[in-house]
Design a protein around this motif. Structure first.
Motif, PDB file in Angstrom:
ATOM      1  N   ARG A 186      49.290  43.176  44.000  1.00 34.34           N
ATOM      2  CA  ARG A 186      49.308  42.187  42.920  1.00 34.34           C
ATOM      3  C   ARG A 186      50.566  42.303  42.072  1.00 34.34           C
ATOM      4  NH1 ARG A 186      43.473  40.743  42.615  1.00 34.34           N
ATOM      5  NH2 ARG A 186      43.493  38.864  41.376  1.00 34.34           N
ATOM      6  N   ARG A 220      34.523  45.985  40.925  1.00 33.37           N
ATOM      7  CA  ARG A 220      33.263  45.522  40.306  1.00 33.37           C
ATOM      8  C   ARG A 220      32.086  46.418  40.668  1.00 33.37           C
ATOM      9  NH1 ARG A 220      35.890  40.670  40.746  1.00 33.37           N
ATOM     10  NH2 ARG A 220      35.343  40.396  42.915  1.00 33.37           N
ATOM     11  N   VAL A 280      44.478  46.359  36.438  1.00 28.28           N
ATOM     12  CA  VAL A 280      44.149  47.767  36.300  1.00 28.28           C
ATOM     13  C   VAL A 280      45.444  48.536  36.589  1.00 28.28           C
ATOM     14  CG1 VAL A 280      42.797  49.628  37.347  1.00 28.28           C
ATOM     15  CG2 VAL A 280      41.742  47.378  36.972  1.00 28.28           C
ATOM     16  N   GLY A 307      43.527  40.826  47.252  1.00 28.82           N
ATOM     17  CA  GLY A 307      43.669  41.315  45.876  1.00 28.82           C
ATOM     18  C   GLY A 307      44.666  42.464  45.748  1.00 28.82           C
ATOM     19  N   GLU A 324      43.400  41.707  32.597  1.00 29.19           N
ATOM     20  CA  GLU A 324      44.649  42.449  32.835  1.00 29.19           C
ATOM     21  C   GLU A 324      44.560  43.166  34.178  1.00 29.19           C
ATOM     22  OE1 GLU A 324      47.140  42.236  30.845  1.00 29.19           O
ATOM     23  OE2 GLU A 324      46.117  41.302  29.144  1.00 29.19           O
ATOM     24  N   ARG A 340      44.353  35.644  33.349  1.00 31.71           N
ATOM     25  CA  ARG A 340      44.516  36.026  34.756  1.00 31.71           C
ATOM     26  C   ARG A 340      45.519  35.128  35.467  1.00 31.71           C
ATOM     27  NH1 ARG A 340      38.588  36.118  36.065  1.00 31.71           N
ATOM     28  NH2 ARG A 340      39.214  35.675  38.190  1.00 31.71           N
TER      29      ARG A 340
HETATM   30  P1  ADP Z   1      40.482  36.915  41.452  1.00 29.74           P
HETATM   31  O1  ADP Z   1      41.517  36.985  42.535  1.00 29.74           O
HETATM   32  O2  ADP Z   1      39.542  35.785  41.635  1.00 29.74           O
HETATM   33  O3  ADP Z   1      41.074  36.995  40.069  1.00 29.74           O
HETATM   34  P2  ADP Z   1      39.588  39.623  42.069  1.00 29.74           P
HETATM   35  O4  ADP Z   1      38.174  39.957  42.352  1.00 29.74           O
HETATM   36  O5  ADP Z   1      40.569  39.750  43.182  1.00 29.74           O
HETATM   37  O6  ADP Z   1      39.510  38.153  41.508  1.00 29.74           O
HETATM   38  O7  ADP Z   1      40.131  40.509  40.826  1.00 29.74           O
HETATM   39  C1  ADP Z   1      39.410  40.622  39.626  1.00 29.74           C
HETATM   40  C2  ADP Z   1      40.138  41.560  38.646  1.00 29.74           C
HETATM   41  O8  ADP Z   1      40.251  42.907  39.198  1.00 29.74           O
HETATM   42  C3  ADP Z   1      41.559  41.189  38.261  1.00 29.74           C
HETATM   43  O9  ADP Z   1      41.593  40.220  37.237  1.00 29.74           O
HETATM   44  C4  ADP Z   1      42.131  42.551  37.824  1.00 29.74           C
HETATM   45  O10 ADP Z   1      41.678  42.899  36.534  1.00 29.74           O
HETATM   46  C5  ADP Z   1      41.490  43.525  38.801  1.00 29.74           C
HETATM   47  N1  ADP Z   1      42.320  43.782  40.004  1.00 29.74           N
HETATM   48  C6  ADP Z   1      42.056  43.309  41.249  1.00 29.74           C
HETATM   49  N2  ADP Z   1      43.004  43.702  42.130  1.00 29.74           N
HETATM   50  C7  ADP Z   1      43.906  44.437  41.410  1.00 29.74           C
HETATM   51  C8  ADP Z   1      45.126  45.114  41.737  1.00 29.74           C
HETATM   52  N3  ADP Z   1      45.647  45.108  42.978  1.00 29.74           N
HETATM   53  N4  ADP Z   1      45.788  45.772  40.751  1.00 29.74           N
HETATM   54  C9  ADP Z   1      45.304  45.792  39.517  1.00 29.74           C
HETATM   55  N5  ADP Z   1      44.162  45.179  39.133  1.00 29.74           N
HETATM   56  C10 ADP Z   1      43.464  44.495  40.062  1.00 29.74           C
END
Ligand code: ADP
Length: 193
Positions: free
Chosen positions: A92, A40, A63, A89, A61, A145
């Motif tokens: 994933r 972000r 990344v 995070g 989706e 998500r």
């Molecule tokens: P939450 O767990 O509340 O969904 P996060 O801030 O952890 O929120 O993640 C927000 C978004 O960032 C995800 O929906 C995804 O698009 C992306 N993202 C986060 N971590 C990953 C990861 N390890 N691999 C790919 N995309 C990711």
């Protein structure tokens, strides 16, 4: 060789990973590495890579791994992460979990890894997330998500269960109660330092 603590927080969006990881990171003095926050920040700065992240994050989706793995590689080797870290995070999906396993094996350190899996019923997640109201918390993105979590991230729970590193916690309780349960998992290792 040193013994470091690596904590991985798993759980669906809205499970409370961020809140709990932040509290614990302060308590045991290791960095809280929140991949979503890193993404972000790049999106807010509208850097070239940030613009690329945005296309995926806005749709709920994942990344692509090719954009995420370098980021983890760099972050985990920063000086502040020398004594340990909390990952929030990541991983994933199973490919990311394998990548992390290989990366840690390559570094000349010995880690005690704890994987904390926060369990919260889907109904409660939806309520929490709609209340939070982050930009990627629209009803459409949210249901995508949650689906991505089921398909890609739930297998990661089995991955760590097979390796005897998984600790599942009931996340549908007060913040303080959840914190207490998590502390009970990591405290024995901490007191040995
Ligand atoms: P939450 O767990 O509340 O969904 P996060 O801030 O952890 O929120 O993640 C927000 C978004 O960032 C995800 O929906 C995804 O698009 C992306 N993202 C986060 N971590 C990953 C990861 N390890 N691999 C790919 N995309 C990711």
């Amino acid at each position: 060789m040193t013994h470091d603590t690596g904590l991985i927080f798993l759980g669906p969006p809205g499970a409370g990973k961020g809140t709990q990881a932040k509290l614990l990171a302060e308590a045991i003095d290791v960095p809280h590495i929140a991949i979503g926050d890193i993404l972000r920040e790049a999106i807010a700065d509208q850097t070239p890579i940030g613009k690329e992240f945005q296309q995926y994050v806005d749709r709920g989706e994942l990344v692509p791994d090719r954009l995420i793995l370098d980021l983890i590689n760099d972050r985990i080797q920063q000086p502040d992460a020398k004594k340990g870290w909390i990952l929030d995070g990541f991983p994933r999906n199973v490919k990311q979990a394998l990548f992390l396993e290989e990366l840690l094996a390559k570094l000349d350190r010995s880690y005690t890894i704890y994987v904390v899996n926060l369990e919260v019923p889907e109904q409660v997640l939806m309520e929490r997330l709609l209340e939070r109201g982050r930009k990627d918390d629209t009803p459409e993105t949210l249901s995508r998500r949650l689906q991505v979590h089921k398909e890609a991230t739930e297998p990661v729970i089995d991955f760590y269960r097979d390796r005897n590193k998984l600790y599942s916690i009931d996340g549908d309780r007060s913040q303080e109660e959840v914190t207490k349960s998590i502390e009970q998992i990591v405290t024995p290792a901490q007191s040995g330092i």
